[in-house]
Design an enzyme around this catalytic site. Structure first.
Site, PDB file in Angstrom:
ATOM      1  N   GLU A 231       0.817  -1.271  -0.108  1.00  0.00           N
ATOM      2  CA  GLU A 231      -0.036  -0.100  -0.299  1.00  0.00           C
ATOM      3  C   GLU A 231       0.754   1.348  -0.007  1.00  0.00           C
ATOM      4  OE1 GLU A 231      -2.526   1.401  -0.624  1.00  0.00           O
ATOM      5  OE2 GLU A 231      -4.060   1.604   0.667  1.00  0.00           O
ATOM      6  N   ASP A 232       0.289   2.175  -0.371  1.00  0.00           N
ATOM      7  CA  ASP A 232       1.238   3.579  -0.552  1.00  0.00           C
ATOM      8  C   ASP A 232       1.349   4.228   0.696  1.00  0.00           C
ATOM      9  OD1 ASP A 232      -1.893   4.094  -0.673  1.00  0.00           O
ATOM     10  OD2 ASP A 232      -1.312   5.514  -2.374  1.00  0.00           O
TER      11      ASP A 232
ATOM     12  N   ASP B 171      -1.543  10.526  -5.288  1.00  0.00           N
ATOM     13  CA  ASP B 171      -2.188  11.499  -6.124  1.00  0.00           C
ATOM     14  C   ASP B 171      -3.229  12.593  -5.363  1.00  0.00           C
ATOM     15  OD1 ASP B 171      -4.375   9.676  -5.571  1.00  0.00           O
ATOM     16  OD2 ASP B 171      -5.325  10.855  -7.062  1.00  0.00           O
TER      17      ASP B 171
ATOM     18  N   LYS C 131       0.213   7.357   8.387  1.00  0.00           N
ATOM     19  CA  LYS C 131      -0.356   8.685   9.400  1.00  0.00           C
ATOM     20  C   LYS C 131      -1.028   8.279  10.469  1.00  0.00           C
ATOM     21  CE  LYS C 131      -1.837  11.140   5.322  1.00  0.00           C
ATOM     22  NZ  LYS C 131      -2.950  12.232   4.707  1.00  0.00           N
TER      23      LYS C 131
ATOM     24  N   ASP D 249      -3.997   5.449   6.385  1.00  0.00           N
ATOM     25  CA  ASP D 249      -4.786   6.858   6.513  1.00  0.00           C
ATOM     26  C   ASP D 249      -5.720   6.277   7.911  1.00  0.00           C
ATOM     27  OD1 ASP D 249      -5.295   9.966   6.371  1.00  0.00           O
ATOM     28  OD2 ASP D 249      -7.281   8.973   5.868  1.00  0.00           O
TER      29      ASP D 249
HETATM   30  P1  IMP Z   1      -7.386   4.393   4.583  1.00  0.00           P
HETATM   31  O1  IMP Z   1      -6.449   3.920   5.171  1.00  0.00           O
HETATM   32  O2  IMP Z   1      -8.263   3.261   4.383  1.00  0.00           O
HETATM   33  O3  IMP Z   1      -8.181   5.606   5.283  1.00  0.00           O
HETATM   34  O4  IMP Z   1      -7.096   4.963   3.119  1.00  0.00           O
HETATM   35  C1  IMP Z   1      -5.788   4.933   2.551  1.00  0.00           C
HETATM   36  C2  IMP Z   1      -5.966   5.513   1.201  1.00  0.00           C
HETATM   37  O5  IMP Z   1      -6.455   6.798   1.184  1.00  0.00           O
HETATM   38  C3  IMP Z   1      -4.797   5.424   0.413  1.00  0.00           C
HETATM   39  O6  IMP Z   1      -4.453   4.214  -0.225  1.00  0.00           O
HETATM   40  C4  IMP Z   1      -4.513   6.568  -0.603  1.00  0.00           C
HETATM   41  O7  IMP Z   1      -5.427   6.324  -1.586  1.00  0.00           O
HETATM   42  C5  IMP Z   1      -5.506   7.644   0.335  1.00  0.00           C
HETATM   43  N1  IMP Z   1      -5.016   8.514   0.993  1.00  0.00           N
HETATM   44  C6  IMP Z   1      -4.735   8.863   2.317  1.00  0.00           C
HETATM   45  N2  IMP Z   1      -4.099   9.908   2.632  1.00  0.00           N
HETATM   46  C7  IMP Z   1      -3.499  10.417   1.521  1.00  0.00           C
HETATM   47  C8  IMP Z   1      -2.646  11.397   1.114  1.00  0.00           C
HETATM   48  O8  IMP Z   1      -2.080  12.027   2.031  1.00  0.00           O
HETATM   49  N3  IMP Z   1      -2.246  11.570  -0.047  1.00  0.00           N
HETATM   50  C9  IMP Z   1      -2.877  10.746  -1.121  1.00  0.00           C
HETATM   51  N4  IMP Z   1      -3.738   9.938  -0.729  1.00  0.00           N
HETATM   52  C10 IMP Z   1      -3.847   9.729   0.450  1.00  0.00           C
HETATM   53 MG    MG Z   2      -4.279   4.111  -2.222  1.00  0.00          MG
END
Ligand code: IMP
Ligand code: MG
Length: 185
Positions: free
Chosen positions: A103-104, A163, A135, A107
């Protein structure tokens, strides 16, 4: 040295730091899986982790498969679990395999939490999470990555695959997006 994009406030990880991160994570992964005796499948989560995955996986000298998934995660709303919608799915069975989700950025943690459960339910022997960025302040579910490149503050970042409205993915570094870019929209 490439010029800083005018929409980027400052760089959090430059090309050299990213290279060091992928080298470190690849070494740990190689050590952890070299004697597993099972199929190793990297599941690359589209689109944000493409550059991270290609740099990382090329540094892991083990037999492996590379698969892709594209998902969107929805918040729980009034329910507790929420769900994910799968847009691109695996082309192979992961039963009894060791899976590493690539994963990138983490969040809220919802995407990886749900994806881990999904692949475990499909019979994977193990499912681990490898993320370039984390994060931790933003977490809404108790998810901890097994392999983390770098913890970052609660800022919106772009570049190296990440992005904002599909832009900035091709920047060779990870940088904080200026607030004025999204405040004006
Ligand atoms: P979560 O952990 O399910 O909330 O979502 C993570 C996804 O939210 C990542 O795979 C990104 O696609 C997107 N995302 C969260 N923070 C960022 C950011 O700072 N920049 C770009 N994409 C983000
Ligand atoms: Mg993503």
């Amino acid at each position: 040295m490439q010029q800083l994009h005018p929409d980027v406030e400052r760089i959090l990880a430059d090309e050299k730091q990213i290279d060091e991160i992928t080298t470190r994570l690849a070494k740990t992964i190689t050590k952890d899986y070299q004697n597993s005796g099972r199929d190793l499948v990297f599941v690359v989560i589209l689109k944000g982790s493409i550059f991270f995955a290609t740099d990382l996986i090329r540094k892991v000298p083990l037999d492996c498969n590379i698969e892709f998934m594209k998902v969107s995660s929805y918040g729980a709303g009034t329910t507790t679990s929420g769900f994910i919608q799968v847009h691109v799915d695996l082309k192979r069975d992961v039963k009894d395999a060791d899976v590493i989700l690539v994963e990138d950025i983490i969040d809220s943690g919802r995407t990886l939490e749900k994806l881990s459960h999904l692949l475990a339910n499909r019979g994977a022997h193990s499912v681990k999470c490898c993320t370039l960025l984390d994060k931790p302040e933003r977490r809404q579910v108790p998810l901890k990555a097994d392999y983390t490149g770098m913890e970052i503050p609660d800022e919106f970042v772009v570049g190296y695959g990440l992005d904002y409205n599909e832009r900035y993915r091709n920047l060779p570094y990870v940088g904080i997006l200026k607030r004025s870019v999204y405040a004006s929209e």
